[in-house]
Structures are given as structure tokens and as C-alpha cells.
Design a protein around this motif. Structure first.
Motif, PDB file in Angstrom:
ATOM      1  N   ALA A   2      51.873  49.950 -41.576  1.00 52.92           N
ATOM      2  CA  ALA A   2      51.553  48.524 -41.570  1.00 52.92           C
ATOM      3  C   ALA A   2      52.481  47.753 -40.632  1.00 52.92           C
ATOM      4  N   MET A   3      53.743  48.157 -40.589  1.00 56.44           N
ATOM      5  CA  MET A   3      54.692  47.478 -39.699  1.00 56.44           C
ATOM      6  C   MET A   3      54.314  47.700 -38.235  1.00 56.44           C
ATOM      7  N   ARG A   4      53.823  48.878 -37.900  1.00 58.54           N
ATOM      8  CA  ARG A   4      53.396  49.136 -36.524  1.00 58.54           C
ATOM      9  C   ARG A   4      52.215  48.241 -36.141  1.00 58.54           C
ATOM     10  N   LEU A   5      51.291  48.071 -37.074  1.00 63.72           N
ATOM     11  CA  LEU A   5      50.143  47.202 -36.801  1.00 63.72           C
ATOM     12  C   LEU A   5      50.582  45.757 -36.588  1.00 63.72           C
ATOM     13  N   GLU A   6      51.498  45.290 -37.434  1.00 61.48           N
ATOM     14  CA  GLU A   6      51.987  43.909 -37.288  1.00 61.48           C
ATOM     15  C   GLU A   6      52.724  43.715 -35.978  1.00 61.48           C
ATOM     16  N   ILE A   7      53.632  44.630 -35.677  1.00 59.28           N
ATOM     17  CA  ILE A   7      54.397  44.511 -34.429  1.00 59.28           C
ATOM     18  C   ILE A   7      53.459  44.581 -33.230  1.00 59.28           C
ATOM     19  N   GLY A   8      52.473  45.455 -33.297  1.00 59.16           N
ATOM     20  CA  GLY A   8      51.495  45.553 -32.211  1.00 59.16           C
ATOM     21  C   GLY A   8      50.720  44.257 -32.014  1.00 59.16           C
ATOM     22  N   GLN A   9      50.329  43.608 -33.113  1.00 59.09           N
ATOM     23  CA  GLN A   9      49.602  42.345 -32.991  1.00 59.09           C
ATOM     24  C   GLN A   9      50.481  41.259 -32.381  1.00 59.09           C
ATOM     25  N   TYR A  24      44.845  34.705 -40.980  1.00 59.06           N
ATOM     26  CA  TYR A  24      45.087  34.490 -42.395  1.00 59.06           C
ATOM     27  C   TYR A  24      45.209  35.809 -43.154  1.00 59.06           C
ATOM     28  N   LEU A  25      44.384  36.779 -42.812  1.00 55.66           N
ATOM     29  CA  LEU A  25      44.425  38.052 -43.521  1.00 55.66           C
ATOM     30  C   LEU A  25      45.761  38.753 -43.303  1.00 55.66           C
ATOM     31  N   LEU A  26      46.249  38.767 -42.074  1.00 53.30           N
ATOM     32  CA  LEU A  26      47.539  39.385 -41.791  1.00 53.30           C
ATOM     33  C   LEU A  26      48.659  38.665 -42.529  1.00 53.30           C
ATOM     34  N   GLY A  27      48.634  37.340 -42.529  1.00 51.91           N
ATOM     35  CA  GLY A  27      49.662  36.577 -43.237  1.00 51.91           C
ATOM     36  C   GLY A  27      49.640  36.820 -44.732  1.00 51.91           C
ATOM     37  N   THR A  28      48.448  36.898 -45.300  1.00 51.86           N
ATOM     38  CA  THR A  28      48.325  37.133 -46.737  1.00 51.86           C
ATOM     39  C   THR A  28      48.804  38.531 -47.114  1.00 51.86           C
ATOM     40  N   VAL A  29      48.384  39.535 -46.356  1.00 51.64           N
ATOM     41  CA  VAL A  29      48.799  40.908 -46.643  1.00 51.64           C
ATOM     42  C   VAL A  29      50.305  41.054 -46.474  1.00 51.64           C
ATOM     43  N   THR A  31      52.616  38.692 -46.783  1.00 48.40           N
ATOM     44  CA  THR A  31      53.275  37.990 -47.877  1.00 48.40           C
ATOM     45  C   THR A  31      53.218  38.798 -49.164  1.00 48.40           C
ATOM     46  N   LEU A  32      52.053  39.321 -49.496  1.00 49.19           N
ATOM     47  CA  LEU A  32      51.924  40.109 -50.719  1.00 49.19           C
ATOM     48  C   LEU A  32      52.757  41.388 -50.659  1.00 49.19           C
ATOM     49  N   PHE A  33      52.798  42.024 -49.508  1.00 52.25           N
ATOM     50  CA  PHE A  33      53.621  43.222 -49.348  1.00 52.25           C
ATOM     51  C   PHE A  33      55.100  42.879 -49.531  1.00 52.25           C
ATOM     52  N   GLY A  34      55.544  41.766 -48.967  1.00 52.48           N
ATOM     53  CA  GLY A  34      56.939  41.353 -49.125  1.00 52.48           C
ATOM     54  C   GLY A  34      57.290  41.051 -50.564  1.00 52.48           C
ATOM     55  N   VAL A  35      56.387  40.384 -51.274  1.00 50.18           N
ATOM     56  CA  VAL A  35      56.628  40.081 -52.690  1.00 50.18           C
ATOM     57  C   VAL A  35      56.694  41.376 -53.494  1.00 50.18           C
ATOM     58  N   LEU A  36      55.808  42.311 -53.207  1.00 50.78           N
ATOM     59  CA  LEU A  36      55.809  43.593 -53.912  1.00 50.78           C
ATOM     60  C   LEU A  36      57.115  44.352 -53.682  1.00 50.78           C
ATOM     61  N   VAL A  37      57.554  44.429 -52.439  1.00 56.79           N
ATOM     62  CA  VAL A  37      58.799  45.141 -52.128  1.00 56.79           C
ATOM     63  C   VAL A  37      59.988  44.458 -52.800  1.00 56.79           C
ATOM     64  N   ALA A  38      60.055  43.131 -52.734  1.00 58.15           N
ATOM     65  CA  ALA A  38      61.187  42.409 -53.318  1.00 58.15           C
ATOM     66  C   ALA A  38      61.238  42.575 -54.833  1.00 58.15           C
ATOM     67  N   THR A  76      58.355  38.444 -46.829  1.00 57.91           N
ATOM     68  CA  THR A  76      57.613  37.336 -47.445  1.00 57.91           C
ATOM     69  C   THR A  76      57.690  36.083 -46.580  1.00 57.91           C
ATOM     70  N   VAL A  77      58.865  35.791 -46.062  1.00 57.37           N
ATOM     71  CA  VAL A  77      59.033  34.605 -45.204  1.00 57.37           C
ATOM     72  C   VAL A  77      58.219  34.768 -43.917  1.00 57.37           C
ATOM     73  N   VAL A  78      58.204  35.960 -43.342  1.00 55.15           N
ATOM     74  CA  VAL A  78      57.411  36.196 -42.129  1.00 55.15           C
ATOM     75  C   VAL A  78      55.927  35.990 -42.424  1.00 55.15           C
ATOM     76  N   GLY A  79      55.450  36.519 -43.550  1.00 57.06           N
ATOM     77  CA  GLY A  79      54.047  36.334 -43.921  1.00 57.06           C
ATOM     78  C   GLY A  79      53.690  34.872 -44.133  1.00 57.06           C
TER      79      GLY A  79
END
Length: 114
Positions: A2-9, A24-29, A31-38, A76-79
Motif C-alpha cells: 500500500a505504501m508503494r501505491l501511495e508513494i507512486g501516486q 477521497y478513496l486514497l485519503g480515506t484508506v 486514514t483508516l490504515f493509520g488509525v488501525l496501526v496506531a 493518519t495525519v497524511v490521510g
């Protein structure tokens, strides 16, 4: 992955190869991934604080839990910043709601009504 996809975009958007900013979809995913990890890292840190049996170095585990929690918070902040940039209409091509279109004089459904 997922990080490779984000960095690529982001790279494609910065270079101008891809004309649209991340959506919006990238930002939502993100944010949710950051909340899950935290939250999972915080829970692991709380578990390691009690010194459970079988854990070799509780200080090392607490340090890794802190780093993982910080990583989730940054993600989360990046999202949220992706969502805010998209919502704010920074790029006029990605926010058609805020863009005004000129009215055409021909083809209007109110022709002749004044």
C-alpha cells in the motif's frame, strides 16, 4: 504494498504525469490504515508494560510500540491532509463543485422566459 501505491501516486502527481491529485478513496484508506496501526500498536504497548511472561526485553518492546504508534499517527495525519487538500478545491480539476461554469445563452431550458 500500500505504501508503494501511495508513494507512486504522489510521485506521478508531483511530476505532472498524472494530472489529478490523490482522491477521497486514497485519503480515506490511508486514514483508516493509520488509525488501525496506531490503535494496535498502543494496545501492544499497554500489554508489554505489564511485563508478561515470555517477553525478553520489555523496554525494547515498549520502544517499538511507541515507534509504531507514532507511525500510525503520522499516517493518519497524511490521510487527513489528503482529504483536506482534495476537499478544499486546491486543484480546480479535482473539485468541480467549486468551479463555476459559464452559462450558455443557447440551449437553455428557460429560453424566452425573463
Amino acid at each position: 504494498m500500500a505504501m508503494r501505491l501511495e508513494i507512486g501516486q504522489f510521485v506521478l502527481a508531483v511530476k505532472g504525469v498524472w494530472a489529478r491529485t490523490p482522491g477521497y478513496l486514497l485519503g480515506t484508506v490511508t486514514t483508516l490504515f493509520g488509525v488501525l496501526v496506531a490503535t494496535q500498536a498502543w494496545a501492544m504497548g499497554e500489554w508489554a508494560k505489564n511485563g508478561p511472561p515470555g517477553i525478553g526485553d520489555p523496554d525494547g518492546e515498549n520502544g517499538l510500540a511507541f515507534l509504531a504508534t507514532a507511525s500510525g499517527a503520522v499516517t493518519t495525519v497524511v490521510g487527513l491532509s489528503i482529504l483536506m487538500v482534495r476537499w478544499s478545491g486546491y486543484d480546480s480539476r479535482t473539485a468541480p463543485v467549486r468551479r463555476r461554469r459559464p452559462r450558455s445563452r443557447t440551449g437553455s431550458w428557460k429560453q424566452g422566459v425573463r
